[in-house]
Scaffold this motif. Sequence first.
Motif, PDB file in Angstrom:
ATOM      1  N   SER A   1       0.895  -1.126  -0.158  1.00  0.00           N
ATOM      2  CA  SER A   1       0.086  -0.017  -0.053  1.00  0.00           C
ATOM      3  C   SER A   1       0.785   1.226   0.030  1.00  0.00           C
ATOM      4  O   SER A   1       0.420   2.206  -0.714  1.00  0.00           O
ATOM      5  CB  SER A   1      -1.049  -0.113   1.333  1.00  0.00           C
ATOM      6  OG  SER A   1      -0.347  -0.295   2.511  1.00  0.00           O
ATOM      7  N   ILE A   2       1.903   1.369   0.889  1.00  0.00           N
ATOM      8  CA  ILE A   2       2.604   2.372   0.650  1.00  0.00           C
ATOM      9  C   ILE A   2       4.245   1.965   0.611  1.00  0.00           C
ATOM     10  O   ILE A   2       4.817   1.193   1.256  1.00  0.00           O
ATOM     11  CB  ILE A   2       2.716   3.104   2.124  1.00  0.00           C
ATOM     12  CG1 ILE A   2       1.145   3.903   2.110  1.00  0.00           C
ATOM     13  CG2 ILE A   2       3.573   4.425   2.022  1.00  0.00           C
ATOM     14  CD1 ILE A   2       0.951   4.535   3.306  1.00  0.00           C
TER      15      ILE A   2
ATOM     16  N   PRO B   1      -5.567  -1.785   9.560  1.00  0.00           N
ATOM     17  CA  PRO B   1      -5.590  -3.192   9.684  1.00  0.00           C
ATOM     18  C   PRO B   1      -5.600  -3.796   8.210  1.00  0.00           C
ATOM     19  O   PRO B   1      -4.802  -4.451   7.777  1.00  0.00           O
ATOM     20  CB  PRO B   1      -6.882  -3.633  10.315  1.00  0.00           C
ATOM     21  CG  PRO B   1      -7.353  -2.422  11.077  1.00  0.00           C
ATOM     22  CD  PRO B   1      -6.756  -1.166  10.467  1.00  0.00           C
ATOM     23  N   ILE B   2      -6.487  -2.925   7.186  1.00  0.00           N
ATOM     24  CA  ILE B   2      -6.668  -3.372   5.883  1.00  0.00           C
ATOM     25  C   ILE B   2      -4.946  -3.079   5.155  1.00  0.00           C
ATOM     26  O   ILE B   2      -4.589  -4.048   4.380  1.00  0.00           O
ATOM     27  CB  ILE B   2      -7.715  -2.485   5.239  1.00  0.00           C
ATOM     28  CG1 ILE B   2      -8.885  -2.757   5.893  1.00  0.00           C
ATOM     29  CG2 ILE B   2      -7.673  -2.829   3.712  1.00  0.00           C
ATOM     30  CD1 ILE B   2     -10.161  -1.812   5.371  1.00  0.00           C
TER      31      ILE B   2
ATOM     32  N   GLU C   1      -2.619  -5.801   3.376  1.00  0.00           N
ATOM     33  CA  GLU C   1      -1.977  -5.657   2.270  1.00  0.00           C
ATOM     34  C   GLU C   1      -0.448  -5.528   2.027  1.00  0.00           C
ATOM     35  O   GLU C   1       0.113  -6.385   1.053  1.00  0.00           O
ATOM     36  CB  GLU C   1      -2.500  -4.233   1.556  1.00  0.00           C
ATOM     37  CG  GLU C   1      -3.852  -4.053   0.886  1.00  0.00           C
ATOM     38  CD  GLU C   1      -4.276  -2.814   0.445  1.00  0.00           C
ATOM     39  OE1 GLU C   1      -3.322  -1.948   0.452  1.00  0.00           O
ATOM     40  OE2 GLU C   1      -5.501  -2.674   0.051  1.00  0.00           O
ATOM     41  N   ASN C   2       0.195  -5.040   3.134  1.00  0.00           N
ATOM     42  CA  ASN C   2       1.541  -4.907   3.223  1.00  0.00           C
ATOM     43  C   ASN C   2       2.000  -6.450   3.292  1.00  0.00           C
ATOM     44  O   ASN C   2       2.976  -7.083   2.710  1.00  0.00           O
ATOM     45  CB  ASN C   2       2.111  -4.305   4.279  1.00  0.00           C
ATOM     46  CG  ASN C   2       1.875  -2.622   3.958  1.00  0.00           C
ATOM     47  OD1 ASN C   2       1.739  -2.216   2.733  1.00  0.00           O
ATOM     48  ND2 ASN C   2       1.923  -1.552   4.933  1.00  0.00           N
ATOM     49  N   GLN C   3       1.561  -7.514   4.095  1.00  0.00           N
ATOM     50  CA  GLN C   3       1.730  -8.543   4.311  1.00  0.00           C
ATOM     51  C   GLN C   3       1.765  -9.584   3.291  1.00  0.00           C
ATOM     52  O   GLN C   3       2.554 -10.203   3.181  1.00  0.00           O
ATOM     53  CB  GLN C   3       0.892  -9.112   5.886  1.00  0.00           C
ATOM     54  CG  GLN C   3       1.478  -8.532   6.940  1.00  0.00           C
ATOM     55  CD  GLN C   3       0.446  -8.923   8.198  1.00  0.00           C
ATOM     56  OE1 GLN C   3      -0.386  -9.691   7.854  1.00  0.00           O
ATOM     57  NE2 GLN C   3       0.910  -8.492   9.266  1.00  0.00           N
ATOM     58  N   SER C   4       0.659  -9.357   2.574  1.00  0.00           N
ATOM     59  CA  SER C   4       0.292 -10.202   1.347  1.00  0.00           C
ATOM     60  C   SER C   4       1.523  -9.787   0.325  1.00  0.00           C
ATOM     61  O   SER C   4       1.646 -10.582  -0.543  1.00  0.00           O
ATOM     62  CB  SER C   4      -1.022  -9.920   0.797  1.00  0.00           C
ATOM     63  OG  SER C   4      -1.227  -8.645   0.173  1.00  0.00           O
TER      64      SER C   4
END
Length: 87
Positions: A2-3, A76-77, A81-84
């Motif tokens: 995401s970032i 949390p979303i 996204e970062n973990q995926s």
Amino acid sequence: MSIKAIPNGGTVATGKGVDYMRLASLRGMLRLEAVGMKSSIGPVRPKIAKEFGLKPRAPFADFINAVQAKMKELEPIIQKENQSDTV
């Protein structure tokens, strides 16, 4: 992700990170307006009042709290996204 930092410096926001960055920008503009600074685009509160279900002349604190609550919802979303992206 995401970032994400890019090699030549700077950041790129994707996914819900774009929404988060927009909210962070709105929060900053609201804080500046609250202390009397004016923006070249005019007052922010009337432009975002409908989005947050507030009256255009509601206190700045109400708007800032609403923006921060929305940012908390997105955190949390964004973490997912970062973990995926890293797995």
